[in-house]
Write a protein that holds these residues in place. Structure first.
Motif, short mmCIF file in Angstrom:
data_model
loop_
_atom_site.label_atom_id
_atom_site.label_comp_id
_atom_site.label_asym_id
_atom_site.label_seq_id
_atom_site.Cartn_x
_atom_site.Cartn_y
_atom_site.Cartn_z
N LYS A 83 0.89 -0.84 0.32
CA LYS A 83 0.32 -0.16 -0.30
C LYS A 83 0.97 1.12 -0.35
N ASP A 84 1.79 1.36 0.29
CA ASP A 84 2.59 2.13 0.68
C ASP A 84 3.23 2.89 -0.55
N LEU A 85 3.69 1.76 -1.80
CA LEU A 85 3.65 2.32 -3.12
C LEU A 85 3.08 3.34 -3.70
N ARG A 86 1.44 2.77 -3.77
CA ARG A 86 0.64 3.88 -4.10
C ARG A 86 0.60 5.70 -3.99
N THR A 87 1.95 5.59 -3.20
CA THR A 87 1.66 7.56 -2.28
C THR A 87 3.25 7.69 -2.72
N GLY A 88 4.27 6.79 -3.22
CA GLY A 88 5.17 7.20 -3.37
C GLY A 88 6.27 6.88 -2.13
N LEU A 89 7.53 7.05 -2.47
CA LEU A 89 8.90 6.25 -1.42
C LEU A 89 9.51 7.45 -1.63
N CYS A 90 10.65 7.17 -1.08
CA CYS A 90 12.13 8.16 -0.70
C CYS A 90 13.39 7.43 -0.58
N PHE A 91 14.03 7.67 -1.73
CA PHE A 91 14.98 6.77 -2.77
C PHE A 91 16.40 7.86 -2.22
N ALA A 92 16.21 9.19 -1.56
CA ALA A 92 16.87 10.45 -1.65
C ALA A 92 18.60 9.41 -1.03
N SER A 93 19.73 10.01 -0.13
CA SER A 93 20.86 9.21 0.54
C SER A 93 21.44 10.61 1.05
N GLY A 94 21.47 10.51 2.43
CA GLY A 94 22.62 11.32 3.21
C GLY A 94 23.61 11.14 2.41
N GLY A 95 24.39 12.22 2.04
CA GLY A 95 25.24 12.38 1.42
C GLY A 95 25.98 12.42 -0.11
N SER A 96 24.31 12.10 -0.56
CA SER A 96 25.08 12.12 -2.12
C SER A 96 24.64 12.96 -2.85
N GLY A 97 25.06 13.53 -4.27
CA GLY A 97 25.12 14.15 -5.16
C GLY A 97 25.15 14.60 -6.33
N TYR A 98 25.05 15.75 -6.67
CA TYR A 98 24.76 15.51 -8.43
C TYR A 98 26.60 15.03 -8.87
N ASP A 99 27.23 15.58 -8.20
CA ASP A 99 28.11 14.85 -8.98
C ASP A 99 28.94 12.79 -8.36
N PRO A 100 28.70 12.65 -8.53
CA PRO A 100 29.02 10.84 -8.54
C PRO A 100 30.46 10.74 -7.75
N LEU A 101 31.42 11.66 -7.32
CA LEU A 101 31.65 11.59 -6.15
C LEU A 101 31.69 11.25 -4.95
N SER A 102 31.06 12.44 -4.55
CA SER A 102 30.16 12.99 -3.17
C SER A 102 29.54 11.84 -2.69
N SER A 103 28.91 10.60 -3.35
CA SER A 103 28.77 9.50 -3.06
C SER A 103 29.46 8.61 -2.90
N LYS A 104 31.43 8.48 -3.34
CA LYS A 104 32.26 7.93 -3.58
C LYS A 104 33.23 7.92 -1.88
N ILE A 105 32.77 9.33 -1.66
CA ILE A 105 33.66 9.91 -0.92
C ILE A 105 32.44 9.40 0.69
N ASN A 106 31.50 9.78 0.39
CA ASN A 106 30.50 9.21 1.87
C ASN A 106 30.75 7.84 2.33
N ARG A 107 30.36 6.97 0.96
CA ARG A 107 29.75 5.52 1.11
C ARG A 107 28.83 6.31 1.37
N VAL A 108 28.23 6.31 0.01
CA VAL A 108 25.94 6.49 0.29
C VAL A 108 26.03 5.93 -1.05
N ILE A 109 24.74 6.39 -1.65
CA ILE A 109 23.96 5.37 -2.35
C ILE A 109 23.83 7.15 -3.50
N PRO A 110 24.33 6.95 -4.61
CA PRO A 110 24.94 7.53 -6.20
C PRO A 110 23.10 8.20 -6.06
#
Length: 292
Positions: free
Chosen positions: A105-132
């Motif tokens: 039922k949660d799928l019907r109203t959307g989810l969060c895919f964000a990851s603290g530490g990520s960024g537009y620059d692919p390097l940011s997620s590598k530095i912080n070891r998070v989800i790009p």
């Protein structure tokens, strides 16, 4: 079309701003779901399952949230994605895609895919070891398949087309990839790097558009020069806001808004809302007495 909105007085007026955004984004239907991407401003727990120091699933985080338990939100209570989902009447809390207790039922109203530490620059997620952002897009692709299985093809397409795609990014790029680690600073000057960031941001928005996104609300980058870290490193003996950090942010924000204006003209049936966090946050920091 592109609209420019300001979030004032933080959480107390985020609800009002979200409702204003809804009126501008709404076409034939109300906002049916919220899909959040980007960094810690929106992350509701996606970093809990990964090996990274960029995590907050421990006290005192969550002490003012329902249940008073840490959930992986980078806040004592709700984060912006929760507040906007609530203001739109979609749901009180926006679950993370990797929530172990996620229900169909949660799928019907959307989810969060964000990851603290990520960024537009692919390097940011590598530095912080998070989800790009690239992986966040892939997780959204998986979500679409799951949503289709639950509600059917036609309804799933309607939900996606009438979802608010909420995005916050750029903060970790300027703060960590450029100034803190200096890795990008060795390669590019500020104008060149902010050009790159704007290009990466545009490519990300296009990726979401190809997957059905039509209504975008994009938070600009906050006054990073006023963070305690930045004040200590670049604020001098009085620890004032670091001007070079904030100048870089202002330059990127201007390019981000220009990209959104361009995309709104280029991509059919798209609506881009540029949400200004920088100005009200800076005003609160510099004139706290105005806000009690």
């Amino acid at each position: 079309m592109v609209h420019f909105l300001t979030i004032g007085r933080l959480s107390r007026s985020i609800a009002t701003t979200a409702k204003s955004a809804t009126n501008k984004l709404q076409r034939n239907e109300s906002i049916l779901a919220v899909q959040a991407f980007g960094d810690s401003f929106l992350d509701t727990g996606n970093n809990n399952h990964i090996i990274s120091i960029t995590k907050c699933n421990f006290p005192p985080y969550g002490r003012d949230l329902v249940g008073r338990k840490p959930t992986g939100r980078f806040c004592n209570g709700k984060v912006i994605s929760d507040l906007i989902a609530g203001a739109l009447g979609v749901k009180e809390l926006l679950p993370s895609y990797h929530d172990k207790n996620l229900q169909s039922k949660d799928l019907r109203t959307g989810l969060c895919f964000a990851s603290g530490g990520s960024g537009y620059d692919p390097l940011s997620s590598k530095i912080n070891r998070v989800i790009p952002l690239s992986d966040q897009v892939e997780f959204f692709r998986e979500y679409k398949v799951k949503l289709k299985a639950v509600v059917g093809k036609e309804r799933s397409e309607t939900i996606i087309a009438n979802s608010l795609f909420l995005i916050s990014s750029g903060n970790n790029d300027i703060l960590f990839s450029y100034f803190a680690t200096r890795l990008r600073k060795l390669q590019y000057d500020v104008p060149t790097y902010t050009d790159l960031l704007a290009t990466w941001a545009s490519a990300f928005f296009r990726d979401l558009y190809k997957l059905g996104a039509r209504k975008f609300a994009v938070l600009n980058t906050s006054p990073l020069g006023c963070l305690p870290f930045s004040r200590t490193i670049g604020g001098g003996i009085k620890r004032r806001c670091a001007d070079d950090y904030n100048q870089a942010v202002q330059l990127f924000n201007a390019k981000l808004s220009a990209q959104l204006s361009s995309l709104s003209r280029e991509l059919p049936q798209s609506t881009m809302v540029y949400v200004d966090l920088y100005s009200p946050l800076l005003d609160i920091i510099l004139q706290p007495e105005k806000y009690g």
